[in-house]
Design a protein around this motif. Structure first.
Motif, PDB file in Angstrom:
ATOM      1  N   PHE A   1      29.815  94.380  35.309  1.00 51.69           N
ATOM      2  CA  PHE A   1      29.954  92.698  36.284  1.00 51.69           C
ATOM      3  C   PHE A   1      30.986  92.405  36.687  1.00 51.69           C
ATOM      4  N   GLY A   2      31.801  92.688  35.491  1.00 53.66           N
ATOM      5  CA  GLY A   2      33.620  92.069  35.570  1.00 53.66           C
ATOM      6  C   GLY A   2      33.902  92.996  36.836  1.00 53.66           C
ATOM      7  N   ALA A   3      33.796  94.158  37.185  1.00 52.98           N
ATOM      8  CA  ALA A   3      33.698  95.033  38.258  1.00 52.98           C
ATOM      9  C   ALA A   3      33.440  94.651  39.570  1.00 52.98           C
ATOM     10  N   TYR A   4      32.647  93.800  39.373  1.00 55.29           N
ATOM     11  CA  TYR A   4      31.611  93.299  41.071  1.00 55.29           C
ATOM     12  C   TYR A   4      32.122  91.841  41.330  1.00 55.29           C
ATOM     13  N   GLY A   5      33.056  91.569  40.435  1.00 58.16           N
ATOM     14  CA  GLY A   5      33.486  90.281  41.145  1.00 58.16           C
ATOM     15  C   GLY A   5      33.171  89.223  39.471  1.00 58.16           C
ATOM     16  N   TYR A   6      32.405  89.407  38.878  1.00 58.41           N
ATOM     17  CA  TYR A   6      31.722  88.200  37.898  1.00 58.41           C
ATOM     18  C   TYR A   6      32.442  87.992  36.806  1.00 58.41           C
ATOM     19  N   ARG A   7      32.823  86.461  36.294  1.00 65.37           N
ATOM     20  CA  ARG A   7      33.033  85.805  35.153  1.00 65.37           C
ATOM     21  C   ARG A   7      32.399  86.267  34.333  1.00 65.37           C
ATOM     22  N   THR A   8      32.872  87.120  33.698  1.00 64.65           N
ATOM     23  CA  THR A   8      31.678  87.481  31.923  1.00 64.65           C
ATOM     24  C   THR A   8      32.382  87.268  30.713  1.00 64.65           C
ATOM     25  N   GLY A   9      30.966  86.543  29.986  1.00 65.14           N
ATOM     26  CA  GLY A   9      31.346  85.780  28.769  1.00 65.14           C
ATOM     27  C   GLY A   9      30.771  86.082  27.522  1.00 65.14           C
TER      28      GLY A   9
END
Length: 590
Positions: A126-134
């Motif tokens: 997800f992070g590599a695809y532009g998402y903020r991840t938490g």
């Protein structure tokens, strides 16, 4: 590549890292069918030890879960969603789309819970695809960087890395490598932190990993008293109160999505990590947590995505935790590279009313010592359970509660299932090279802890909690006791080294640490006394209690790249107890 993603949020930038990161983003985004960044948000809610029957929508007439009941009516419910029998294996599988044994995760403690850093997680994709991840709450797939949440793709982490906490009120938590105090009941605090994360820009991937209803059984009076008044014993009143508190907090999360207008474009998932942590109502299913039977591995599973019409539907086809990553990837439009070697499959066709070919689903469990069994094999409506004293075959279509063993009557089918299991077991263990080592030498990581339950060997001592669960410590430590830890230094960094411990001094006490080409010593001249932190338990606990520990400085250490070992011994001490060794980065003492 992994460490590019791992370190970016910590600010350790260089041009090579940035170029590599952008290359990975381009590769992954290029694989997808949707690159306009109108992708859905994802809210993944995971309860800890909440059983299939611990919800009202599964006909539990005592518990009150109005929010989850309503969510079930608005969601696609997979009634046969399978996880692993215990916590860490489930979490490794749902994060990677792979069977936990292939990720290096085998059990729940002694570093058997640690997932290899090479594994690609949902957060990294997800992070590599532009998402903020938490991630907010429990991790349980590795305590130290890069095996912790920040090292495995979560840009924001607020929670705890171990299998459980010792206290749920005013608990200290980790916020991106730094310990922070909190006030209040932990599930409420975790929800507050998740809400702050979700209220920012989109798209986001938020994993809310509640610590409840896992023991110790601590819950506010309002929840506990309600279920005591219904006639439940203290344990079950605590569990049901904890679950109702989860329900209230899920309600807060859903209301926030609605208030901000993000609810239609947010995939909301609710699940648990294994069966119930005790005998109570479980929809008449056989087994509880740690069992390979239906009751030990069947979890509530709801997924709601209004923008795609994923609402108000029930699906009885069996699916599993390994299917979460490939399913979300298809929904978002991301093609997962073959090199990741996903074991699960997308279940989007099932939601769209299309059948999927039946396949084997496998379960493995450890009973303190790794072995080929206990295990289970599922395909369609058939279940084979393999246990040390019993192998049984069931037709769940006509016998959902596993009352009628058909093994002798269906030897050919049983043999087929057993053979499939043997092949699978060999495949998922083929790359196992032993437990992952603790790593030091990563710049910007303020502390590396060597806890006692992660020692590779120990002599003339024992764990206070007997089994060495999370937060345990060595007791009955004497001058003849020894313990050692393997570690791998990834860079050159300077540390101050401490030992958390308590004990009495004969004359002059000394703590000895030995590593390759270096020895450290710390002197003890007075009694060291740990102080117990009060715990509002409702029932006697199985875990050790929490303490504030004295900390002894034993010297400075400058790491050099390569594998190493640290061994611990003492002289001049009586009745000592050892909690951990801590490497504190000298440039960033925390």
């Amino acid at each position: 590549m992994k460490h590019v993603l791992n370190r970016a949020f910590l600010g350790n930038y260089d041009f090579g890292m940035i170029a590599s990161l952008l290359g990975l983003v381009g590769l992954l985004v290029g694989c997808g069918s949707n690159t306009d960044f109108s992708m859905p948000n994802v809210l993944l809610i995971v309860a800890d030890d909440q059983g299939y029957g611990d919800v009202g929508f599964h006909d539990n007439e005592i518990i009150d879960t109005p929010v989850l009941d309503r969510l079930a009516s608005e969601s696609v419910e997979f009634t046969r969603f399978y996880v692993s029998p215990v916590c860490a294996p489930t979490r490794a599988s749902l994060l990677t789309g792979r069977y936990h044994l292939a990720t290096g995760t085998r059990w729940v403690t002694h570093r058997e819970e640690v997932m290899r850093e090479e594994e690609v997680t949902l957060a990294e994709l997800f992070g590599a695809y532009g998402y903020r991840t938490g991630l907010f709450g429990k991790w349980h797939n590795g305590k130290q960087f890069p095996h912790d949440p920040n090292g495995q793709g979560f840009q924001e982490f607020f929670g705890f890395t171990e299998g459980h906490l010792n206290n749920y009120f005013d608990a200290k938590q980790i916020h991106n490598q730094v310990v922070e105090p909190t006030k209040g009941y932990l599930p409420d605090v975790l929800t507050d932190k998740a809400l702050g994360f979700m209220n920012k820009e989109e798209p986001f991937f938020a994993m809310v990993s509640f610590n409840t209803p896992h023991s110790p059984f601590q819950v506010p009076d309002t929840y506990f008293d309600k279920y005591k008044d219904k006639g439940l014993n203290d344990k079950n009143a605590s569990v049901y109160g904890m679950v109702e508190n989860i329900d209230d907090n899920v309600g807060r999360l859903l209301k926030a999505l609605q208030k901000t207008g993000k609810d239609k474009n947010t995939i909301v998932i609710f699940m648990s990590d294994n069966g119930p942590n005790g005998i109570r109502y479980n929809a008449n299913l056989k087994g509880i947590k740690s069992h390979v039977d239906e009751g030990g591995v069947r979890s509530p599973f709801l997924v709601r995505y209004p923008n795609k019409g994923w609402v108000s539907k029930t699906i009885d086809d069996p699916i599993a935790h390994i299917d979460l990553l490939p399913t979300l990837a298809e929904v978002i439009g991301l093609t997962v590279p073959d090199s990741i070697r996903i074991h699960g499959r997308s279940v989007v066709p099932l939601v769209q009313g299309e059948p999927l070919e039946e396949r084997f689903l496998f379960t493995h469990q450890v009973v303190r010592k790794f072995d080929t069994i206990p295990a289970a094999v599922r395909k369609g409506n058939w279940l084979l359970t393999i246990k040390p004293r019993d192998t049984a075959l069931f037709n769940l279509e006509v016998d959902p509660y596993q009352k009628n063993n058909l093994f002798e009557n269906k030897l050919e089918k049983a043999s087929q299932f057993l053979n499939a299991y043997r092949i699978w077991f060999a495949q998922v263990n083929a790359d196992y090279n032993g437990k992952t080592k603790i790593q030091i030498g990563h710049p910007g990581i303020p502390k590396v802890e060597f806890p006692t339950q992660e020692a590779v060997s120990y002599l003339q001592t024992t764990f206070r909690g007997k089994q060495g669960w999370a937060n345990d410590f060595f007791t009955q430590w004497s001058d003849s006791s020894r313990a050692s830890w393997d570690f791998d230094s990834k860079g050159i960094e300077s540390y101050e080294v401490y030992v958390e411990m308590s004990g009495q001094v004969k004359d002059a006490g000394v703590v000895n640490l030995r590593m390759v080409n270096q020895s450290l010593q710390g002197s003890i001249t007075a009694i060291l006394t740990k102080s117990k932190i009060e715990s509002p338990d409702r029932v006697p606990r199985g875990e050790v209690y929490a303490y504030d520990w004295p900390r002894i400085y034993v010297g400075d250490f400058r790491s050099t790249q390569g594998e190493n070992m640290i061994s611990l011994s003492t002289t001049g001490l009586m009745n000592a107890e050892i909690k951990s060794i801590q490497f504190i980065l000298k440039e960033e003492k925390k």
